[in-house]
Design a protein around this motif. Structure first.
Motif, PDB file in Angstrom:
ATOM      1  N   PRO B  59       0.829  -1.192   0.000  1.00 26.89           N
ATOM      2  CA  PRO B  59       0.000   0.000   0.000  1.00 26.89           C
ATOM      3  C   PRO B  59       0.872   1.253   0.000  1.00 26.89           C
ATOM      4  N   PRO B  60       0.593   2.179  -0.894  1.00 26.01           N
ATOM      5  CA  PRO B  60       1.384   3.399  -0.950  1.00 26.01           C
ATOM      6  C   PRO B  60       1.168   4.243   0.309  1.00 26.01           C
ATOM      7  N   GLN B  61       2.090   5.142   0.571  1.00 24.93           N
ATOM      8  CA  GLN B  61       1.956   5.896   1.812  1.00 24.93           C
ATOM      9  C   GLN B  61       0.784   6.872   1.764  1.00 24.93           C
ATOM     10  N   LEU B  62       0.342   7.166   0.564  1.00 20.52           N
ATOM     11  CA  LEU B  62      -0.796   8.079   0.457  1.00 20.52           C
ATOM     12  C   LEU B  62      -1.963   7.332  -0.168  1.00 20.52           C
ATOM     13  N   GLU B  65      -8.361   9.887  -1.160  1.00 19.08           N
ATOM     14  CA  GLU B  65      -9.810   9.761  -1.303  1.00 19.08           C
ATOM     15  C   GLU B  65     -10.382  11.121  -1.648  1.00 19.08           C
ATOM     16  N   VAL B  66     -11.267  11.114  -2.625  1.00 20.55           N
ATOM     17  CA  VAL B  66     -11.958  12.350  -2.977  1.00 20.55           C
ATOM     18  C   VAL B  66     -13.431  12.116  -2.681  1.00 20.55           C
ATOM     19  N   SER B  76      -9.060  13.754   0.988  1.00 15.83           N
ATOM     20  CA  SER B  76      -8.491  13.260   2.232  1.00 15.83           C
ATOM     21  C   SER B  76      -7.577  12.069   1.964  1.00 15.83           C
ATOM     22  N   ASP B  77      -6.782  11.772   2.959  1.00 17.34           N
ATOM     23  CA  ASP B  77      -5.934  10.602   2.927  1.00 17.34           C
ATOM     24  C   ASP B  77      -6.515   9.632   3.937  1.00 17.34           C
ATOM     25  N   ARG B  78      -6.539   8.365   3.590  1.00 15.89           N
ATOM     26  CA  ARG B  78      -7.204   7.417   4.478  1.00 15.89           C
ATOM     27  C   ARG B  78      -6.556   7.410   5.863  1.00 15.89           C
ATOM     28  N   ARG B  79      -5.283   7.724   5.933  1.00 18.75           N
ATOM     29  CA  ARG B  79      -4.621   7.693   7.236  1.00 18.75           C
ATOM     30  C   ARG B  79      -4.552   9.072   7.901  1.00 18.75           C
ATOM     31  N   GLN B  80      -4.189  10.063   7.115  1.00 18.27           N
ATOM     32  CA  GLN B  80      -4.013  11.380   7.738  1.00 18.27           C
ATOM     33  C   GLN B  80      -5.316  12.131   7.947  1.00 18.27           C
TER      34      GLN B  80
END
Lengths: 122, 169
Positions: B59-62, B65-66, B76-80
Motif C-alpha cells: 500500500p502506498p503511503q498516500l 480519497e476524494v 483526504s488521505d485514508r490515514r491522515q
C-alpha cells in the motif's frame, strides 16, 4: 472500436476521456428504465425505491450474456454502462454492483467526448 | 465504313449527360449534410473495481480519497484524514480548485497513481464523471496547458461515509 448505438433516451455525460470503447456487453441506464443489449429489464424509479443492492432481473440477464461468451473471455468479461447524465450515483452503484455480482470483472462507463477548448477533437 | 463511324460519333455526342443541375444539387447538399452530422464520439472511462483481482502489493503511503458531497468536495488521505475541503461555488463544484489541490498533492507524492472517489447517493452521474476527469488528470474544461496530465489515472469508486463531511468545517 465498437459501434455503440446512440440512444434517444440516454444522454451520456460529457467527458474528456479518450479511451475508445471495446466490444462488450452493454447496459443502458436511461432515466426511466434499464436495458441490457436493448432489452428493457427494470424501471429506474423502481430501483431507486427499493433498497436491495443487487438488481435481480439485471443480474439474470447479465449472467445469460456471460454464458454466451466464449469460455476464454469469461474470466475478463467486460461490460460498458451507458448511463444517462441525470441518474443519481445510488442507481449507478447498484448497477455496477450487479455487474460484478454477475461475473463481469471489467466495468467501463461510456461518455460523450467533448473537445477540450484549446485543441480540436476528431 | 467511314460513314458508319461518323454516325457513331454523332450518336456518342448526343449521349453526353448534362450534369450541371446535379452538381448544383450536390453543392447545396454536401454542406447541408455536413452541418447535420453529429461530431460526437463515445469514449469510455475504465474503472478499477474493488476486488477485481489487482493485488495490492504494497500500500502506498498516500491513499487518496476524494469525497463528493452535495455541497463540497473533500480531499483526504485514508490515514491522515482531511487534506482539503473545497466548498461549492454557485455554479456547482469548484473543479478548478479541486484540480489545483490535486496537482499540489501529486507534486508532493509523484509515485501515487491511484485514488478513490467516494460519492453520496444523490450525486448525479455528470458530476461523477467531471470529478473523475479531474482526478484522472485530464483538465476538465481544457485548460490551456496540459498541466494536469495523468494525475491519478487509476480511479476506484465507492460510497461516501455517512454523516455530513466527517471532520468539522
Amino acid at each position: 472500436m465498437q459501434e455503440i448505438p446512440s440512444s434517444r433516451q440516454v444522454e451520456l455525460p460529457e467527458s474528456v476521456a479518450e479511451t475508445a470503447p471495446r466490444e462488450t456487453v452493454i447496459v443502458h441506464v436511461a432515466a426511466d428504465e434499464i436495458l441490457v443489449q436493448d432489452r428493457p429489464l427494470a424501471s429506474t424509479d423502481g430501483i431507486r425505491e427499493g433498497s436491495e443492492l443487487i438488481i435481480e432481473p439485471l443480474r439474470d440477464a447479465l449472467s445469460s450474456q456471460l454464458n454466451n461468451l466464449p469460455p476464454a473471455a469469461r474470466q475478463q468479461a467486460e461490460v460498458t454502462i451507458l448511463g444517462d447524465r441525470s441518474i443519481p450515483y445510488d442507481v449507478l452503484r447498484r448497477v455496477m454492483a450487479t455487474c460484478t455480482e454477475a461475473g463481469f470483472s471489467q466495468v467501463s462507463l461510456a461518455v460523450t467526448q467533448t473537445a477540450p477548448e484549446g485543441g480540436d477533437s476528431l | 465504313m467511314k460513314r458508319y463511324r461518323a454516325r457513331r460519333a454523332r450518336h456518342q455526342e448526343a449521349a453526353e449527360l448534362n450534369v450541371t443541375a446535379f452538381m448544383n444539387l450536390m453543392v447545396v447538399l454536401v454542406p447541408f449534410l455536413l452541418i447535420l452530422a453529429v461530431f460526437s464520439r463515445i469514449t469510455v472511462h475504465e474503472l478499477n473495481l474493488p476486488g477485481s483481482g489487482v493485488a495490492d502489493d504494497d500500500p502506498p503511503q498516500l491513499q487518496l480519497e476524494v469525497v463528493v458531497r452535495a455541497d463540497r468536495v473533500v480531499i483526504s488521505d485514508r490515514r491522515q484524514g482531511v487534506l482539503q475541503e473545497i466548498e461549492n461555488q454557485d455554479s456547482g463544484y469548484d473543479i478548478e480548485r479541486l484540480a489545483e489541490a490535486l496537482v499540489s498533492i501529486k507534486t508532493q507524492a509523484p509515485e501515487v497513481d491511484r485514488a478513490t472517489i467516494l460519492l453520496e447517493p444523490e450525486i448525479d452521474y455528470q458530476s461523477l464523471i467531471t470529478v473523475m476527469d479531474t482526478v484522472r488528470g485530464t483538465a476538465p474544461h481544457g485548460s490551456e496547458e496540459q498541466l494536469y496530465e495523468a494525475l491519478f489515472p487509476r480511479v476506484s469508486i465507492g460510497d461516501a461515509p455517512a454523516g455530513d463531511g466527517g471532520p468539522e468545517t
